[in-house]
Design a protein around this motif. Structure first.
Motif, PDB file in Angstrom:
ATOM      1  N   GLY A 322     -15.182  -6.164   7.504  1.00 38.87           N
ATOM      2  CA  GLY A 322     -15.138  -5.967   6.068  1.00 38.87           C
ATOM      3  C   GLY A 322     -13.827  -6.486   5.518  1.00 38.87           C
ATOM      4  N   TRP A 323     -13.734  -6.542   4.181  1.00 38.58           N
ATOM      5  CA  TRP A 323     -12.514  -7.065   3.574  1.00 38.58           C
ATOM      6  C   TRP A 323     -12.308  -6.442   2.196  1.00 38.58           C
ATOM      7  N   LEU A 324     -11.042  -6.360   1.812  1.00 35.17           N
ATOM      8  CA  LEU A 324     -10.647  -5.880   0.491  1.00 35.17           C
ATOM      9  C   LEU A 324      -9.740  -6.926  -0.146  1.00 35.17           C
ATOM     10  N   ILE A 325      -9.935  -7.164  -1.446  1.00 37.93           N
ATOM     11  CA  ILE A 325      -8.973  -7.922  -2.248  1.00 37.93           C
ATOM     12  C   ILE A 325      -8.230  -6.884  -3.076  1.00 37.93           C
ATOM     13  N   LEU A 326      -6.918  -6.813  -2.918  1.00 38.05           N
ATOM     14  CA  LEU A 326      -6.129  -5.717  -3.470  1.00 38.05           C
ATOM     15  C   LEU A 326      -5.229  -6.175  -4.608  1.00 38.05           C
ATOM     16  N   PRO A 327      -5.002  -5.317  -5.605  1.00 37.19           N
ATOM     17  CA  PRO A 327      -3.925  -5.573  -6.562  1.00 37.19           C
ATOM     18  C   PRO A 327      -2.584  -5.603  -5.825  1.00 37.19           C
ATOM     19  N   CYS A 328      -1.618  -6.326  -6.350  1.00 36.91           N
ATOM     20  CA  CYS A 328      -0.333  -6.485  -5.664  1.00 36.91           C
ATOM     21  C   CYS A 328       0.295  -5.147  -5.314  1.00 36.91           C
ATOM     22  N   ARG A 329       0.158  -4.157  -6.206  1.00 37.21           N
ATOM     23  CA  ARG A 329       0.851  -2.886  -6.003  1.00 37.21           C
ATOM     24  C   ARG A 329       0.302  -2.085  -4.826  1.00 37.21           C
ATOM     25  N   LEU A 330      -0.887  -2.443  -4.314  1.00 35.13           N
ATOM     26  CA  LEU A 330      -1.493  -1.677  -3.220  1.00 35.13           C
ATOM     27  C   LEU A 330      -1.423  -2.382  -1.863  1.00 35.13           C
ATOM     28  N   VAL A 331      -0.977  -3.630  -1.837  1.00 34.20           N
ATOM     29  CA  VAL A 331      -1.048  -4.412  -0.591  1.00 34.20           C
ATOM     30  C   VAL A 331      -0.215  -3.778   0.511  1.00 34.20           C
ATOM     31  N   GLU A 332       1.043  -3.466   0.246  1.00 37.97           N
ATOM     32  CA  GLU A 332       1.920  -2.937   1.289  1.00 37.97           C
ATOM     33  C   GLU A 332       1.438  -1.572   1.772  1.00 37.97           C
ATOM     34  N   GLN A 333       1.033  -0.709   0.849  1.00 36.20           N
ATOM     35  CA  GLN A 333       0.565   0.628   1.237  1.00 36.20           C
ATOM     36  C   GLN A 333      -0.693   0.547   2.089  1.00 36.20           C
ATOM     37  N   MET A 334      -1.617  -0.328   1.716  1.00 32.67           N
ATOM     38  CA  MET A 334      -2.857  -0.454   2.475  1.00 32.67           C
ATOM     39  C   MET A 334      -2.605  -1.091   3.843  1.00 32.67           C
TER      40      MET A 334
END
Length: 469
Positions: A322-334
């Motif tokens: 699976g895959w997620l495209i994330l807003p910039c603010r969530l990339v590091e946390q995810m």
């Protein structure tokens, strides 16, 4: 002592074929032989007619008979023997007994309209193997070490190119995260959102009930928002007090509603106004039949939307990709959450899939599958219209399922039980409602054959007739 071979005729086999049917002849032949074995009319070790002789007897091309035999060999009903003859498989004698026992013990139905079951028999093994070989030959050693939590750069790049081209997303490889299916991706995302201060998740009503349980376990409150013909009711969303919403905008599950342009714009306006987040589950948008493609909401507002996709419906659930495209603010946390959870998804699987996409094999596979699924959809819709005309299917223009509302004189519990008594699995809407709603049935057809779809609807019609009598 060798077992003797018996047969009633070199080329004769009593199987009824309907040449005016939409079901292909090879599937009719498969079904006829399969049923006779199940009924105990073709016993274990009985030698089947030679393909050429049977083709002549039935007025078919030999290729039709060969295809039917091959499918039944794959299913375990027949076995090919040295010397060029085919027998009823020794284990087949127990199939009928096993099915009856399974029915008495609450086992699986013989024909199952359960959703989330694509046709994994069509998995492109040869093309996948070519990508495996290339990956093993060319992958540098450093790629086998611990990875960035987002996944391999190769797969993120291939997916970004594919999704931007086909789904209209605005994906950048650095903002993508590879996960073990939507199950892991959604769980990690909701945990991260709860830790970041989000408190209330709005879900479509009706919708997938598993996600609500995941939200509660993550510490979020889940509230239902009605689904209209044009998608989620954004005015009701506004009143809900939610700060994050999950939508299946391209093909709502289970109603099949498609979010209109106005609904999409209103969702983005809501997210912008409240500094809220939209989670877009794009679970089966690649399969569309009677309408133009609908682009992803993420492409309109990348910083307001988390886009989720998976290979489960397009290739096979067992891949767990699976895959997620994330807003910039969530990339590091995810990325950190993914590393803590499992240190990253398997490298070989990611690199194989990356090559599979880059060489155009993913597109080719989808082009092969769309006509197959469309034929199944057409068989289902057509047979419902013939046998149970008051079950009117909706959401038929895309995906791998359709839904029907139930008339007032029929209850979900009664219909599903009467169907199961006949070896048929059909499933009601009750589990999908956040609040109670009207009765209906969801038909997943991806893993069935056309003859099974037709037989299944005939069994359903018989079950409903018995209830009404």
């Amino acid at each position: 002592m060798s077992r003797s071979r018996t047969n009633s005729g070199a080329g004769e086999l009593l199987v009824e074929l309907r040449r005016d049917s939409s079901v292909p002849l090879h599937q009719q032949l498969e079904s006829g032989i399969r049923d006779r074995i199940r009924q105990g009319l073709l016993r274990a070790d009985v030698v089947m007619p030679a393909t050429r002789a049977l083709a002549t007897d039935l007025g078919l091309s030999r290729g039709v008979v060969v295809e039917a035999y091959q499918q039944l060999v794959a299913e375990g009903y027949l076995v090919s023997r040295t010397g060029g003859y085919t027998q009823v498989a020794p284990a087949a004698a127990g199939i009928l007994v096993q099915e009856r026992a399974a029915g008495e013990l609450g086992g699986p139905p013989r024909i199952d309209f359960k959703y989330s079951k694509p046709d994994v028999s069509q998995f492109p093994r040869a093309a996948w193997l070519r990508s495996i070989r290339k990956m093993l030959n060319e992958t540098p050693n450093r790629s086998l070490a611990y990875l960035d939590g987002r996944g391999t750069a190769e797969l993120r790049e291939s997916l970004a190119d594919y999704l931007n081209r086909v789904r209209g997303t605005s994906a950048r490889p650095e903002n993508m995260l590879i996960c073990n299916g939507f199950a892991q991706g959604s769980r990690l995302l909701l945990q991260v959102l709860a830790a970041a201060g989000y408190r209330r998740l709005a879900v479509e009503d009706p919708s997938d009930n598993e996600l609500r349980e995941v939200a509660v376990n993550a510490g979020l409150e889940a509230v239902g928002v009605p689904v209209l013909e044009t998608g989620l009711d954004v005015e009701a969303l506004e009143r809900s007090g939610a700060d994050v919403v999950m939508v299946t905008a391209a093909h709502q599950f289970p109603t099949g509603a498609v979010a209109s342009a106005r609904t999409r714009a209103a969702l983005i306006a809501w997210a912008t106004k409240h500094d809220a987040l939209i989670i877009e589950d794009d679970y089966d948008a690649e399969y569309r039949y009677d309408r133009e493609p609908i682009g992803a909401i993420q492409g309109l507002a990348p910083e307001c939307v988390v886009y989720a996709g998976t290979a489960s419906k397009t290739l096979a659930p067992g891949l767990r990709l699976g895959w997620l495209i994330l807003p910039c603010r969530l990339v590091e946390q995810m990325s950190d959450a993914k590393v803590r959870d499992d240190r990253g998804s398997p490298v070989f699987d990611q690199l194989t899939f990356a090559d599979f996409i880059a060489r155009g094999e993913f597109d080719r596979h989808l082009r092969r599958m769309r006509p197959r699924y469309r034929r199944l959809r057409d068989a289902l819709v057509g047979r419902l219209a013939e046998q149970v005309p008051d079950l009117v299917p909706i959401g038929v223009s895309a995906g791998l399922h359709v839904m029907t509302w139930l008339p007032a004189d029929l209850s979900e519990a009664a219909v599903t039980k009467a169907a199961l008594d006949r070896g048929l699995g059909v499933y009601g809407l009750a589990p999908y409602w956040v609040d109670a709603g009207p009765g209906g049935l969801v038909f997943g057809y991806g893993s069935l054959t056309e003859s099974e779809v037709v037989e299944g609807i005939d069994l359903l019609a018989d079950a409903i007739s018995s209830l009404r009598r």
